[in-house]
Design a protein around this motif. Structure first.
Motif, PDB file in Angstrom:
ATOM      1  N   LYS A  73       0.924  -1.190   0.011  1.00 34.51           N
ATOM      2  CA  LYS A  73       0.189   0.007  -0.076  1.00 34.51           C
ATOM      3  C   LYS A  73       0.755   1.151  -0.071  1.00 34.51           C
ATOM      4  O   LYS A  73       0.556   2.389  -0.497  1.00 34.51           O
ATOM      5  CB  LYS A  73      -0.948  -0.078   1.137  1.00 34.51           C
ATOM      6  CG  LYS A  73      -2.122  -0.956   1.286  1.00 34.51           C
ATOM      7  CD  LYS A  73      -2.868  -1.007   2.421  1.00 34.51           C
ATOM      8  CE  LYS A  73      -3.744   0.378   2.658  1.00 34.51           C
ATOM      9  NZ  LYS A  73      -4.718   0.364   3.414  1.00 34.51           N
ATOM     10  N   ILE A  74       2.181   1.286   0.523  1.00 34.24           N
ATOM     11  CA  ILE A  74       2.889   2.300   0.676  1.00 34.24           C
ATOM     12  C   ILE A  74       3.448   2.677  -0.770  1.00 34.24           C
ATOM     13  O   ILE A  74       3.486   3.899  -1.213  1.00 34.24           O
ATOM     14  CB  ILE A  74       4.028   2.174   1.668  1.00 34.24           C
ATOM     15  CG1 ILE A  74       3.477   2.188   3.127  1.00 34.24           C
ATOM     16  CG2 ILE A  74       5.160   3.279   1.675  1.00 34.24           C
ATOM     17  CD1 ILE A  74       4.247   1.735   4.134  1.00 34.24           C
ATOM     18  N   LYS A  75       4.091   1.541  -1.435  1.00 32.46           N
ATOM     19  CA  LYS A  75       4.407   1.794  -2.610  1.00 32.46           C
ATOM     20  C   LYS A  75       3.473   2.056  -3.870  1.00 32.46           C
ATOM     21  O   LYS A  75       3.850   2.170  -4.822  1.00 32.46           O
ATOM     22  CB  LYS A  75       5.342   0.554  -3.124  1.00 32.46           C
ATOM     23  CG  LYS A  75       6.829   0.671  -2.136  1.00 32.46           C
ATOM     24  CD  LYS A  75       7.581  -0.573  -2.628  1.00 32.46           C
ATOM     25  CE  LYS A  75       8.911  -0.441  -1.621  1.00 32.46           C
ATOM     26  NZ  LYS A  75       9.809  -1.499  -2.355  1.00 32.46           N
ATOM     27  N   GLU A  76       2.320   1.366  -3.484  1.00 29.65           N
ATOM     28  CA  GLU A  76       1.013   1.549  -4.440  1.00 29.65           C
ATOM     29  C   GLU A  76       1.291   0.380  -5.674  1.00 29.65           C
ATOM     30  O   GLU A  76       1.205   0.900  -6.678  1.00 29.65           O
ATOM     31  CB  GLU A  76       0.681   2.733  -4.765  1.00 29.65           C
ATOM     32  CG  GLU A  76       0.147   3.540  -3.617  1.00 29.65           C
ATOM     33  CD  GLU A  76      -0.501   4.870  -4.000  1.00 29.65           C
ATOM     34  OE1 GLU A  76       0.164   5.818  -4.738  1.00 29.65           O
ATOM     35  OE2 GLU A  76      -1.874   5.333  -3.650  1.00 29.65           O
ATOM     36  N   VAL A  77       1.898  -0.643  -5.081  1.00 30.03           N
ATOM     37  CA  VAL A  77       2.241  -1.620  -6.195  1.00 30.03           C
ATOM     38  C   VAL A  77       1.687  -2.887  -5.889  1.00 30.03           C
ATOM     39  O   VAL A  77       1.217  -3.324  -4.729  1.00 30.03           O
ATOM     40  CB  VAL A  77       3.622  -1.956  -6.228  1.00 30.03           C
ATOM     41  CG1 VAL A  77       4.116  -2.908  -7.202  1.00 30.03           C
ATOM     42  CG2 VAL A  77       4.453  -0.557  -6.332  1.00 30.03           C
ATOM     43  N   VAL A  78       0.837  -3.565  -6.839  1.00 33.18           N
ATOM     44  CA  VAL A  78       0.396  -4.729  -6.809  1.00 33.18           C
ATOM     45  C   VAL A  78       1.211  -6.024  -7.263  1.00 33.18           C
ATOM     46  O   VAL A  78       1.835  -5.616  -8.467  1.00 33.18           O
ATOM     47  CB  VAL A  78      -1.058  -4.783  -7.584  1.00 33.18           C
ATOM     48  CG1 VAL A  78      -1.688  -6.293  -7.383  1.00 33.18           C
ATOM     49  CG2 VAL A  78      -2.155  -3.882  -6.685  1.00 33.18           C
ATOM     50  N   TYR A  79       1.233  -7.084  -6.804  1.00 28.91           N
ATOM     51  CA  TYR A  79       2.482  -8.188  -7.229  1.00 28.91           C
ATOM     52  C   TYR A  79       1.537  -9.336  -7.635  1.00 28.91           C
ATOM     53  O   TYR A  79       0.172  -9.706  -7.259  1.00 28.91           O
ATOM     54  CB  TYR A  79       3.157  -8.400  -6.018  1.00 28.91           C
ATOM     55  CG  TYR A  79       4.163  -7.432  -5.989  1.00 28.91           C
ATOM     56  CD1 TYR A  79       3.628  -6.577  -4.580  1.00 28.91           C
ATOM     57  CD2 TYR A  79       5.128  -6.884  -6.286  1.00 28.91           C
ATOM     58  CE1 TYR A  79       4.470  -5.524  -4.140  1.00 28.91           C
ATOM     59  CE2 TYR A  79       5.964  -5.741  -6.219  1.00 28.91           C
ATOM     60  CZ  TYR A  79       5.667  -5.023  -4.913  1.00 28.91           C
ATOM     61  OH  TYR A  79       6.235  -3.948  -4.524  1.00 28.91           O
ATOM     62  N   LEU A  80       1.882 -10.082  -8.561  1.00 27.49           N
ATOM     63  CA  LEU A  80       1.666 -11.485  -8.635  1.00 27.49           C
ATOM     64  C   LEU A  80       2.878 -12.312  -8.852  1.00 27.49           C
ATOM     65  O   LEU A  80       3.753 -12.564  -9.845  1.00 27.49           O
ATOM     66  CB  LEU A  80       0.796 -11.516 -10.192  1.00 27.49           C
ATOM     67  CG  LEU A  80       0.460 -12.952 -10.463  1.00 27.49           C
ATOM     68  CD1 LEU A  80      -0.855 -13.278  -9.512  1.00 27.49           C
ATOM     69  CD2 LEU A  80      -0.235 -12.983 -11.814  1.00 27.49           C
ATOM     70  N   GLN A  81       2.952 -13.178  -7.753  1.00 30.07           N
ATOM     71  CA  GLN A  81       4.048 -14.136  -7.564  1.00 30.07           C
ATOM     72  C   GLN A  81       3.786 -15.264  -8.191  1.00 30.07           C
ATOM     73  O   GLN A  81       2.703 -15.881  -7.931  1.00 30.07           O
ATOM     74  CB  GLN A  81       4.367 -14.168  -6.232  1.00 30.07           C
ATOM     75  CG  GLN A  81       5.422 -15.412  -6.039  1.00 30.07           C
ATOM     76  CD  GLN A  81       6.972 -15.178  -6.450  1.00 30.07           C
ATOM     77  OE1 GLN A  81       7.353 -13.950  -6.620  1.00 30.07           O
ATOM     78  NE2 GLN A  81       7.606 -15.869  -7.308  1.00 30.07           N
ATOM     79  N   MET A  82       4.388 -15.782  -9.341  1.00 26.97           N
ATOM     80  CA  MET A  82       3.971 -17.130 -10.075  1.00 26.97           C
ATOM     81  C   MET A  82       5.014 -18.112  -9.997  1.00 26.97           C
ATOM     82  O   MET A  82       6.243 -17.841 -10.373  1.00 26.97           O
ATOM     83  CB  MET A  82       4.095 -16.656 -11.595  1.00 26.97           C
ATOM     84  CG  MET A  82       2.837 -15.487 -11.840  1.00 26.97           C
ATOM     85  SD  MET A  82       2.508 -15.328 -13.669  1.00 26.97           S
ATOM     86  CE  MET A  82       4.033 -14.735 -13.935  1.00 26.97           C
TER      87      MET A  82
END
Length: 118
Positions: A73-82
């Motif tokens: 939330k701080i960096k405003e990044v969403v991740y998808l670990q595959m």
């Protein structure tokens, strides 16, 4: 407006891992649920996962256990670990934001290509 930029794709061998990122400045203040989709070449776009505004995650059943969606939330990044990638995971991966503030709006990124091949 929320501008989405995906990154982290590339060429990986079967069994390998990638961690995709979706930079989404404003996704918190605009109250956005975030999603990942993928689109294999010549095929329809398909839903991969959702991270809703309450922090809950949902996955398409065939990918559950191999893919994990998260956010910073701080960096405003969403991740998808595959993990344990397979050739059939080869596709363009796209990030989507569905936001309710100030009004219902939907945004898409341009995508990042993932190719799983030996």
């Amino acid at each position: 407006q929320v501008q989405l930029v995906e990154s982290g794709g590339g060429l990986v061998q079967p069994g390998g891992s990638l961690n995709l990122s979706c930079t989404a400045p404003g996704f918190t203040s605009h109250n956005c649920g975030m999603e990942w989709y993928r689109q294999p070449e010549g095929k329809q776009r398909e839903w991969v996962s959702t991270l809703d505004t309450g922090g809950r995650t949902f996955y398409t059943v065939p990918l559950k256990g191999r893919f994990t969606m998260s956010k910073d939330k701080i960096k405003e990044v969403v991740y998808l670990q595959m993990n344990n990638l397979k050739p059939e995971d080869t596709a363009m991966y796209l990030c989507k934001a569905e936001c309710t503030l100030p009004a219902l709006s939907i945004y898409w990124g341009q995508g990042t290509q993932v190719t799983v091949s030996s």
